[in-house]
Scaffold this motif. Structure first.
Motif, PDB file in Angstrom:
ATOM      1  N   SER A 107       0.840  -1.190   0.000  1.00  0.00           N
ATOM      2  CA  SER A 107       0.000   0.000   0.000  1.00  0.00           C
ATOM      3  C   SER A 107       0.873   1.237   0.000  1.00  0.00           C
ATOM      4  O   SER A 107       2.065   1.198   0.319  1.00  0.00           O
ATOM      5  N   ILE A 108       0.266   2.383  -0.328  1.00  0.00           N
ATOM      6  CA  ILE A 108       1.011   3.648  -0.366  1.00  0.00           C
ATOM      7  C   ILE A 108       1.506   4.018   1.020  1.00  0.00           C
ATOM      8  O   ILE A 108       2.648   4.463   1.187  1.00  0.00           O
ATOM      9  N   ASP A 109       0.673   3.783   2.033  1.00  0.00           N
ATOM     10  CA  ASP A 109       1.075   4.128   3.390  1.00  0.00           C
ATOM     11  C   ASP A 109       2.293   3.328   3.832  1.00  0.00           C
ATOM     12  O   ASP A 109       3.218   3.867   4.442  1.00  0.00           O
ATOM     13  N   CYS A 110       2.282   2.057   3.536  1.00  0.00           N
ATOM     14  CA  CYS A 110       3.402   1.211   3.939  1.00  0.00           C
ATOM     15  C   CYS A 110       4.678   1.624   3.224  1.00  0.00           C
ATOM     16  O   CYS A 110       5.761   1.654   3.812  1.00  0.00           O
ATOM     17  N   ARG A 111       4.545   1.982   1.953  1.00  0.00           N
ATOM     18  CA  ARG A 111       5.728   2.383   1.195  1.00  0.00           C
ATOM     19  C   ARG A 111       6.279   3.704   1.705  1.00  0.00           C
ATOM     20  O   ARG A 111       7.499   3.878   1.812  1.00  0.00           O
ATOM     21  N   LEU A 112       5.394   4.639   2.027  1.00  0.00           N
ATOM     22  CA  LEU A 112       5.858   5.906   2.586  1.00  0.00           C
ATOM     23  C   LEU A 112       6.526   5.699   3.937  1.00  0.00           C
ATOM     24  O   LEU A 112       7.538   6.338   4.250  1.00  0.00           O
ATOM     25  N   PHE A 113       5.956   4.802   4.744  1.00  0.00           N
ATOM     26  CA  PHE A 113       6.557   4.482   6.038  1.00  0.00           C
ATOM     27  C   PHE A 113       7.948   3.898   5.852  1.00  0.00           C
ATOM     28  O   PHE A 113       8.899   4.255   6.569  1.00  0.00           O
ATOM     29  N   TYR A 114       8.110   3.025   4.882  1.00  0.00           N
ATOM     30  CA  TYR A 114       9.397   2.390   4.611  1.00  0.00           C
ATOM     31  C   TYR A 114      10.409   3.418   4.094  1.00  0.00           C
ATOM     32  O   TYR A 114      11.559   3.457   4.548  1.00  0.00           O
ATOM     33  N   GLU A 115       9.987   4.261   3.164  1.00  0.00           N
ATOM     34  CA  GLU A 115      10.901   5.263   2.613  1.00  0.00           C
ATOM     35  C   GLU A 115      11.294   6.296   3.664  1.00  0.00           C
ATOM     36  O   GLU A 115      12.434   6.771   3.683  1.00  0.00           O
ATOM     37  N   ASN A 116      10.356   6.645   4.531  1.00  0.00           N
ATOM     38  CA  ASN A 116      10.668   7.597   5.591  1.00  0.00           C
ATOM     39  C   ASN A 116      11.699   7.025   6.558  1.00  0.00           C
ATOM     40  O   ASN A 116      12.612   7.732   7.006  1.00  0.00           O
ATOM     41  N   TRP A 117      11.579   5.741   6.867  1.00  0.00           N
ATOM     42  CA  TRP A 117      12.561   5.107   7.751  1.00  0.00           C
ATOM     43  C   TRP A 117      13.933   5.028   7.080  1.00  0.00           C
ATOM     44  O   TRP A 117      14.958   5.252   7.728  1.00  0.00           O
ATOM     45  N   CYS A 118      13.950   4.721   5.793  1.00  0.00           N
ATOM     46  CA  CYS A 118      15.226   4.604   5.076  1.00  0.00           C
ATOM     47  C   CYS A 118      15.949   5.945   4.976  1.00  0.00           C
ATOM     48  O   CYS A 118      17.180   5.985   4.843  1.00  0.00           O
ATOM     49  N   SER A 119      15.222   7.045   5.033  1.00  0.00           N
ATOM     50  CA  SER A 119      15.848   8.368   4.913  1.00  0.00           C
ATOM     51  C   SER A 119      16.526   8.821   6.202  1.00  0.00           C
ATOM     52  O   SER A 119      17.250   9.813   6.194  1.00  0.00           O
ATOM     53  N   LYS A 120      16.322   8.101   7.280  1.00  0.00           N
ATOM     54  CA  LYS A 120      16.891   8.489   8.562  1.00  0.00           C
ATOM     55  C   LYS A 120      18.109   7.630   8.886  1.00  0.00           C
ATOM     56  O   LYS A 120      18.293   6.547   8.329  1.00  0.00           O
ATOM     57  N   PRO A 121      18.961   8.114   9.793  1.00  0.00           N
ATOM     58  CA  PRO A 121      20.105   7.295  10.225  1.00  0.00           C
ATOM     59  C   PRO A 121      19.629   6.009  10.883  1.00  0.00           C
ATOM     60  O   PRO A 121      18.581   5.962  11.524  1.00  0.00           O
ATOM     61  N   ILE A 122      20.417   4.964  10.727  1.00  0.00           N
ATOM     62  CA  ILE A 122      20.051   3.661  11.267  1.00  0.00           C
ATOM     63  C   ILE A 122      20.388   3.608  12.749  1.00  0.00           C
ATOM     64  O   ILE A 122      21.507   3.910  13.153  1.00  0.00           O
ATOM     65  N   ASP A 123      19.419   3.224  13.538  1.00  0.00           N
ATOM     66  CA  ASP A 123      19.634   2.954  14.949  1.00  0.00           C
ATOM     67  C   ASP A 123      19.661   1.438  15.118  1.00  0.00           C
ATOM     68  O   ASP A 123      18.623   0.779  15.073  1.00  0.00           O
ATOM     69  N   HIS A 124      20.855   0.872  15.292  1.00  0.00           N
ATOM     70  CA  HIS A 124      20.973  -0.579  15.375  1.00  0.00           C
ATOM     71  C   HIS A 124      20.350  -1.147  16.637  1.00  0.00           C
ATOM     72  O   HIS A 124      20.226  -2.375  16.767  1.00  0.00           O
ATOM     73  N   HIS A 125      19.964  -0.282  17.550  1.00  0.00           N
ATOM     74  CA  HIS A 125      19.281  -0.757  18.742  1.00  0.00           C
ATOM     75  C   HIS A 125      17.824  -0.321  18.731  1.00  0.00           C
ATOM     76  O   HIS A 125      17.174  -0.238  19.774  1.00  0.00           O
ATOM     77  N   GLY A 126      17.314  -0.037  17.554  1.00  0.00           N
ATOM     78  CA  GLY A 126      15.930   0.383  17.404  1.00  0.00           C
ATOM     79  C   GLY A 126      15.234  -0.431  16.334  1.00  0.00           C
ATOM     80  O   GLY A 126      15.509  -1.616  16.137  1.00  0.00           O
ATOM     81  N   LEU A 127      14.339   0.212  15.613  1.00  0.00           N
ATOM     82  CA  LEU A 127      13.571  -0.455  14.565  1.00  0.00           C
ATOM     83  C   LEU A 127      14.475  -0.785  13.379  1.00  0.00           C
ATOM     84  O   LEU A 127      15.244   0.054  12.911  1.00  0.00           O
ATOM     85  N   LEU A 128      14.366  -2.021  12.880  1.00  0.00           N
ATOM     86  CA  LEU A 128      15.145  -2.467  11.717  1.00  0.00           C
ATOM     87  C   LEU A 128      14.186  -3.028  10.677  1.00  0.00           C
ATOM     88  O   LEU A 128      13.619  -4.106  10.870  1.00  0.00           O
ATOM     89  N   LEU A 129      14.008  -2.315   9.592  1.00  0.00           N
ATOM     90  CA  LEU A 129      13.127  -2.789   8.529  1.00  0.00           C
ATOM     91  C   LEU A 129      13.933  -3.583   7.511  1.00  0.00           C
ATOM     92  O   LEU A 129      14.982  -3.126   7.057  1.00  0.00           O
ATOM     93  N   PRO A 130      13.476  -4.759   7.137  1.00  0.00           N
ATOM     94  CA  PRO A 130      14.252  -5.608   6.231  1.00  0.00           C
ATOM     95  C   PRO A 130      14.219  -5.100   4.791  1.00  0.00           C
ATOM     96  O   PRO A 130      13.207  -4.569   4.320  1.00  0.00           O
ATOM     97  N   LEU A 131      15.325  -5.264   4.104  1.00  0.00           N
ATOM     98  CA  LEU A 131      15.370  -5.053   2.652  1.00  0.00           C
ATOM     99  C   LEU A 131      14.864  -6.335   2.009  1.00  0.00           C
ATOM    100  O   LEU A 131      15.475  -7.388   2.151  1.00  0.00           O
ATOM    101  N   HIS A 132      13.753  -6.246   1.301  1.00  0.00           N
ATOM    102  CA  HIS A 132      13.106  -7.459   0.808  1.00  0.00           C
ATOM    103  C   HIS A 132      13.016  -7.506  -0.708  1.00  0.00           C
ATOM    104  O   HIS A 132      12.256  -8.310  -1.258  1.00  0.00           O
ATOM    105  N   ASN A 133      13.763  -6.667  -1.398  1.00  0.00           N
ATOM    106  CA  ASN A 133      13.768  -6.773  -2.858  1.00  0.00           C
ATOM    107  C   ASN A 133      14.725  -7.878  -3.297  1.00  0.00           C
ATOM    108  O   ASN A 133      15.488  -8.429  -2.501  1.00  0.00           O
ATOM    109  N   GLY A 134      14.707  -8.201  -4.568  1.00  0.00           N
ATOM    110  CA  GLY A 134      15.461  -9.337  -5.082  1.00  0.00           C
ATOM    111  C   GLY A 134      16.944  -9.324  -4.786  1.00  0.00           C
ATOM    112  O   GLY A 134      17.475 -10.266  -4.194  1.00  0.00           O
ATOM    113  N   PRO A 135      17.687  -8.280  -5.180  1.00  0.00           N
ATOM    114  CA  PRO A 135      19.135  -8.291  -4.964  1.00  0.00           C
ATOM    115  C   PRO A 135      19.547  -8.311  -3.498  1.00  0.00           C
ATOM    116  O   PRO A 135      20.677  -8.676  -3.189  1.00  0.00           O
TER     117      PRO A 135
END
Length: 749
Positions: A607-635
């Protein structure tokens, strides 16, 4: 090594053959006096002498002669010939030797008759015995034993014993676990209570209360004991948590079915739950009653939410592959790694990518990661409680619920937290390990569901290494431990079956000895501390400083272990067609063979909401002790190389790959530890204390390591002559006059 098999680099073909005849071998051979290492309760069933174990590293042109034994626990090959092992003995498994195979680990058995491979089934060995015995293992080892020089009667008895005990266990009591704990006195082995931090077993109300308090779910959920002694439903644990709005009368009325079971609570007040779907019935009135009950439960759950949100239901059976599809996909996938010789490997290497694509295993992993991402978006972004629904609530519900909690909660990325998660969602969640692992053979319920979770966790571990306390070695050993019939963790379909089996043990006298099967989490049963140290990730970020989260560079996954499809290529708009553009498209189609688009991230997948949520998380610095969203595309999806490729010599890299990087990280971590100790001593003005054991001590010299460490390593063959493999014995034996003078002429390393 740990699970143990031979490794090493490719060796040169020897320039001579053995000049010792089989008759002389039988006279001089010291293998007859070899005694196997037997565990308490382990008994030798049958054996055969002068068996040849062929070496895969030498293209099956060399072998070791010895004794092949079958016990009620394992198949073991004993040989007086010893190899010079470059790895310290402390890295070995206490239960299983290098040439040992657990009976549960045997997947398929074949016999070779006149160079033709035929499957061996119970009762199939009657007259002619095979020249070779091939054993395909569930941990992807392949053993080849030559029986040409053994006594015919011994070989026939051995094959019948192996086939019967591996492929035809009659009942749960036939598994070695019950023979093992009896003579051992029924004592619980391992560190037990001394282990820190402890693993919650969720066998008592106290463990459930600890977890509810940790997640903040104690206010809106309660622990019930209505199923104590399994008097309500054997498919439920004795203790579990449910929302406070669910009454005991509701649970009794529906006998535990259709009851939302608590999994995890979010800080916002929403929760992750799971429940069984009510059985379909032809009676319209009963069907309407069941649907009304389900709607009422979901409505009450929404009203009890702090923000009075609606509850989302996710019926996994309609959005994820069935268990039959998962099993069929895994069967196709594993054939890529079960090879008899080097020729099979190079033949499969040509079709590597197309075989992975046709197997569809990575696609199933992608779907699970994508589904978990959708659930996380509901909990994190929409502040909505989610109820996972499945027929028995013990297969895909366990996978998705566990994966969601690992993604959100950093506690479950520690070793103790991950083990507690397995206990809560899988063992107490009544996952049918006995059926899904097919320990008793011959059932149609086999499916690698638990392995599917480990695959998903491994993908996350590769994408965010500093976020996990454990290593891929820990996950690999955990997957191997499923086929060691000693631990109660992976032996039963439910806690009720485990408790009932132990209480109804045939030997009534053993009950006075407090019979208790060890769990797989008691790692000291299998390994010394030096091996357990390999479970811990030296790069793990345990406690990040508040307000000091640094941006981590995203490393592009290695493409040779993934499918060659790019999401950006398929998603960006196509420019105006021209000659060069059309020719490029034609070339791409030619090289790829067919369009691989199922593993790419497209707009239709989310859905559009889920994609926006994912892109918004990817635009921020990674907190390895916080939320980790998986990369689920082919490569981004890769093949678990350590688990699937560790026994194939052709893919080993001597002194390279991630093994060397991990070894270097251990060296740096060890040096930092020593420096911190010195600084502390100077600040506290204390004398230096005796040095403690290095927790992240380096393994050994990097030049001597291979990519199979710690499961295999480079080996140097002994210079003792081998049994010839040629059927023409007169042409196989060389003469005394033409023997080589030194080791270099033998073609040895």
């Amino acid at each position: 090594m740990l699970s143990l098999g031979s490794g090493g680099g490719k060796t040169a073909k020897p320039s001579f053959v053995s000049y010792v005849s089989p008759e002389e071998i039988k006279k001089k051979d010291g293998n007859d006096d070899l005694k196997p290492h037997l565990l308490p309760g382990e008994l030798v069933i049958c054996e055969a002498n002068t068996v040849v174990k062929y070496s895969r590293e030498d293209s099956l042109q060399r072998g070791f002669y010895g004794k092949l034994i079958c016990t009620n626990f394992k198949i073991s090959f004993l040989s007086a010939e010893q190899l010079v092992d470059d790895v310290d003995q402390s890295y070995r498994n206490k239960l299983m030797g290098e040439n040992d195979i657990s009976l549960l680990c045997v997947d398929q058995i074949f016999g070779v008759y006149d160079d033709k491979k035929k499957p061996l089934l119970p009762g199939a060995i009657k007259n002619k015995i095979p020249e070779k015995l091939l054993l395909y293992c569930k941990d992807f080892r392949v053993f080849q034993f030559g029986l040409r020089y053994s006594k015919e009667e011994d070989a026939r008895r051995l094959i019948r014993g192996i086939v019967h005990h591996c492929l035809n266990p009659t009942s749960l009591k036939c598994l070695f676990a019950f023979s093992y704990v009896g003579p051992a006195g029924g004592l619980k082995v391992g560190p037990g209570a001394e282990r820190e931090p402890s693993t919650l077993m969720f066998e008592t109300k106290v463990d459930w209360k600890v977890e509810l308090e940790r997640t903040g779910g104690l206010l809106s959920n309660r622990i019930i004991s209505i199923n104590e002694n399994y008097r309500l439903d054997p498919r439920l644990p004795q203790f579990f948590a449910v929302p406070s709005s669910v009454t005991d009368d509701d649970i009794k009325k529906h006998k535990g079915r259709g009851i939302p079971l608590w999994c995890w609570s979010h800080a916002s007040g929403c929760a992750l739950l799971k429940m069984t779907t009510l059985p379909e019935t032809a009676d319209d009135s009963t069907l309407q009653t069941d649907r009304g009950w389900t709607d009422r439960v979901l409505h009450v759950l929404g009203e009890t939410h702090p923000s009075n949100h609606m509850v989302r239901t996710e019926v996994l059976s309609t959005t994820l592959p069935t268990l039959q599809e998962i099993q069929a996909s895994y069967n196709r996938f594993k054939q890529l790694f079960l090879m008899d010789n080097a020729a099979d490997f190079w033949e499969s290497d040509i079709k590597w990518l197309s075989t992975i694509e046709n197997a569809n295993w990575l696609e199933i992993i992608r779907q699970c990661l994508k589904k978990a991402l959708d659930i996380v978006e509901c909990l994190e972004h929409k502040n909505t409680s989610v109820v996972l629904m499945e027929e028995n609530c013990s297969d895909l519900c366990c996978v998705i619920a566990s994966l969601v909690q690992v993604i959100i909660d950093p506690h479950f990325r520690t070793i103790s937290g991950f083990q507690s998660l397995i206990q809560k969602e899988w063992v107490m969640g009544c996952h049918c390990f006995l059926d899904r692992c097919n320990h008793l053979r011959g059932n149609d319920k086999e499916a690698p569901v638990f392995l599917l979770l480990l695959e998903c966790i491994w993908q996350l571990l590769q994408q965010y290494p500093p976020a996990f306390e454990f290593t891929e070695t820990y996950l690999t050993i955990l997957s191997d431990s499923m086929y060691i019939p000693i631990f109660s963790t992976f032996l039963f379909n439910s806690p009720h079956q485990k408790d009932n089996t132990q209480m109804l043990y045939e030997d009534r006298n053993i009950l006075s000895r407090s019979l208790k099967l060890p769990t797989v989490w008691e790692w000291s049963v299998q390994f010394e501390n030096s091996v357990q140290a390999l479970f811990y990730n030296p790069l793990y970020i345990g406690k990040p400083k508040p307000g000091n989260v640094r941006r981590t560079q995203r490393v592009k996954p290695q493409r040779q272990m993934s499918l060659p499809s790019s999401p950006s290529y398929h998603s960006r708009p196509s420019p105006k067609k021209g000659f060069l553009r059309e020719e490029t498209d034609n070339l791409i189609k030619t090289f790829l063979g067919k369009k691989i688009s199922r593993l790419t991230f497209t707009a239709e997948d989310s859905s559009i909401d889920c994609r926006l949520f994912y892109e918004n998380w990817c635009s921020k610095p990674i907190d390895h002790h916080g939320l980790l969203l998986p990369l689920h595309n082919g490569p981004a999806l890769r093949v678990w190389a350590q688990r699937y490729l560790r026994w194939i010599p052709e893919v080993q890299i001597l002194g390279g790959s991630s093994t060397i990087a991990l070894n270097k990280a251990c060296e740096i971590a060890d040096e930092i530890k020593h420096l911190q100790t010195k600084v502390s001593e100077r600040m506290l003005k204390k004398q230096a204390s005796s040095p403690s054991a290095d927790f992240f001590a380096p393994f050994q010299q990097g030049s001597r390591l291979s990519t199979t460490f710690p499961f295999g390593t480079l080996r140097r063959h002994s210079i003792k002559p081998r049994i010839p493999v040629s059927t023409n014995l007169s042409m196989s034996f060389g003469s005394m006059e033409n023997l080589p003078d030194d080791e270099e002429e033998l073609g040895l390393l």
